[in-house]
Write a protein that holds these residues in place. Structure first.
Motif, mmCIF file in Angstrom:
data_model
loop_
_atom_site.group_PDB
_atom_site.id
_atom_site.type_symbol
_atom_site.label_atom_id
_atom_site.label_comp_id
_atom_site.label_asym_id
_atom_site.label_seq_id
_atom_site.Cartn_x
_atom_site.Cartn_y
_atom_site.Cartn_z
ATOM 1 N N PRO A 121 0.849 -1.190 0.000
ATOM 2 C CA PRO A 121 0.000 0.000 0.000
ATOM 3 C C PRO A 121 0.886 1.243 0.000
ATOM 4 O O PRO A 121 2.010 1.198 0.499
ATOM 5 C CB PRO A 121 -0.780 -0.115 1.309
ATOM 6 N N THR A 122 0.405 2.301 -0.604
ATOM 7 C CA THR A 122 1.156 3.555 -0.585
ATOM 8 C C THR A 122 0.287 4.645 0.011
ATOM 9 O O THR A 122 -0.937 4.518 0.102
ATOM 10 C CB THR A 122 1.605 3.990 -1.987
ATOM 11 N N GLN A 123 0.948 5.691 0.412
ATOM 12 C CA GLN A 123 0.265 6.834 0.981
ATOM 13 C C GLN A 123 0.777 8.086 0.304
ATOM 14 O O GLN A 123 1.982 8.216 0.071
ATOM 15 C CB GLN A 123 0.536 6.929 2.484
ATOM 16 N N SER A 124 -0.123 8.987 0.008
ATOM 17 C CA SER A 124 0.272 10.285 -0.518
ATOM 18 C C SER A 124 0.637 11.167 0.671
ATOM 19 O O SER A 124 -0.147 11.310 1.608
ATOM 20 C CB SER A 124 -0.883 10.904 -1.308
ATOM 21 N N VAL A 125 1.847 11.721 0.655
ATOM 22 C CA VAL A 125 2.298 12.601 1.730
ATOM 23 C C VAL A 125 2.704 13.935 1.135
ATOM 24 O O VAL A 125 3.098 14.017 -0.033
ATOM 25 C CB VAL A 125 3.477 11.986 2.520
ATOM 26 N N THR A 126 2.594 14.984 1.919
ATOM 27 C CA THR A 126 2.989 16.321 1.497
ATOM 28 C C THR A 126 4.227 16.730 2.276
ATOM 29 O O THR A 126 4.234 16.677 3.509
ATOM 30 C CB THR A 126 1.857 17.338 1.738
ATOM 31 N N LEU A 127 5.260 17.123 1.554
ATOM 32 C CA LEU A 127 6.518 17.508 2.204
ATOM 33 C C LEU A 127 6.390 18.856 2.902
ATOM 34 O O LEU A 127 5.759 19.776 2.385
ATOM 35 C CB LEU A 127 7.639 17.579 1.170
ATOM 36 N N PHE A 181 12.743 17.329 -4.193
ATOM 37 C CA PHE A 181 11.394 17.871 -4.103
ATOM 38 C C PHE A 181 11.401 19.046 -3.135
ATOM 39 O O PHE A 181 12.211 19.099 -2.217
ATOM 40 C CB PHE A 181 10.425 16.794 -3.606
ATOM 41 N N LYS A 182 10.455 19.969 -3.333
ATOM 42 C CA LYS A 182 10.386 21.159 -2.479
ATOM 43 C C LYS A 182 9.197 21.054 -1.520
ATOM 44 O O LYS A 182 8.298 20.223 -1.731
ATOM 45 C CB LYS A 182 10.301 22.410 -3.339
ATOM 46 N N PRO A 183 9.178 21.878 -0.473
ATOM 47 C CA PRO A 183 8.036 21.862 0.446
ATOM 48 C C PRO A 183 6.730 22.063 -0.330
ATOM 49 O O PRO A 183 6.665 22.853 -1.267
ATOM 50 C CB PRO A 183 8.302 23.049 1.376
ATOM 51 N N GLY A 184 5.710 21.298 0.049
ATOM 52 C CA GLY A 184 4.413 21.372 -0.623
ATOM 53 C C GLY A 184 4.231 20.310 -1.693
ATOM 54 O O GLY A 184 3.105 20.021 -2.096
ATOM 55 N N ASP A 185 5.342 19.721 -2.174
ATOM 56 C CA ASP A 185 5.229 18.645 -3.163
ATOM 57 C C ASP A 185 4.629 17.402 -2.511
ATOM 58 O O ASP A 185 4.829 17.163 -1.318
ATOM 59 C CB ASP A 185 6.599 18.285 -3.746
ATOM 60 N N HIS A 227 11.545 12.047 10.702
ATOM 61 C CA HIS A 227 12.563 13.053 10.403
ATOM 62 C C HIS A 227 11.955 14.426 10.116
ATOM 63 O O HIS A 227 12.623 15.318 9.615
ATOM 64 C CB HIS A 227 13.440 12.578 9.243
ATOM 65 N N GLN A 228 10.679 14.567 10.432
ATOM 66 C CA GLN A 228 9.940 15.833 10.318
ATOM 67 C C GLN A 228 10.015 16.442 8.914
ATOM 68 O O GLN A 228 10.106 17.649 8.742
ATOM 69 C CB GLN A 228 10.425 16.820 11.377
ATOM 70 N N VAL A 229 9.951 15.559 7.907
ATOM 71 C CA VAL A 229 9.930 16.005 6.518
ATOM 72 C C VAL A 229 8.485 16.127 6.033
ATOM 73 O O VAL A 229 8.204 16.828 5.068
ATOM 74 C CB VAL A 229 10.746 15.028 5.631
ATOM 75 N N ILE A 230 7.563 15.435 6.724
ATOM 76 C CA ILE A 230 6.125 15.535 6.453
ATOM 77 C C ILE A 230 5.407 15.727 7.786
ATOM 78 O O ILE A 230 6.014 15.586 8.848
ATOM 79 C CB ILE A 230 5.578 14.265 5.754
#
Length: 75
Positions: free
Chosen positions: A9-15, A26-30, A45-48
Motif C-alpha cells: 500500500p502507498t500513501q500520498s504525503v505532502t513535504l 522535491f520542495k516543500p508542498g510537493d 525526520h519531520q519532513v512531512i
C-alpha cells in the motif's frame, strides 16, 4: 506460470521541507506516494506532517515497521 504481484500500500504525503527521494529533489508542498515504511521515516525526520490518520486507517504501527526494517537489514 507468472507470479502475481502483491504491491505494498502507498500513501500520498505532502513535504514540509525540501527532500531528495529516489534521486529527485522535491520542495516543500510537493506530494509523493510512498510506502508505509518510507512515510514513517519521513514523519520521524519531520519532513512531512504526522501520520496518525494513515496509521489508524491501515493498522500499521512503528513497532511493526521497525521489525520489518530490522528483518530487511539482516538479510
Amino acid at each position: 506460470m507468472t507470479k502475481a504481484s502483491n504491491p505494498q500500500p502507498t500513501q500520498s504525503v505532502t513535504l514540509t521541507k525540501a527532500h531528495t527521494h529516489q534521486g529527485c529533489t522535491f520542495k516543500p508542498g510537493d506530494q509523493l506516494n510512498v510506502s508505509p515504511i518510507a512515510a514513517l521515516w519521513l514523519s520521524d525526520h519531520q519532513v512531512i506532517q504526522s501520520l496518525s490518520s494513515f496509521a489508524s486507517d491501515n493498522s500499521i504501527t512503528t513497532t511493526q515497521t521497525t521489525s520489518n526494517i530490522t528483518e530487511q537489514e539482516s538479510k
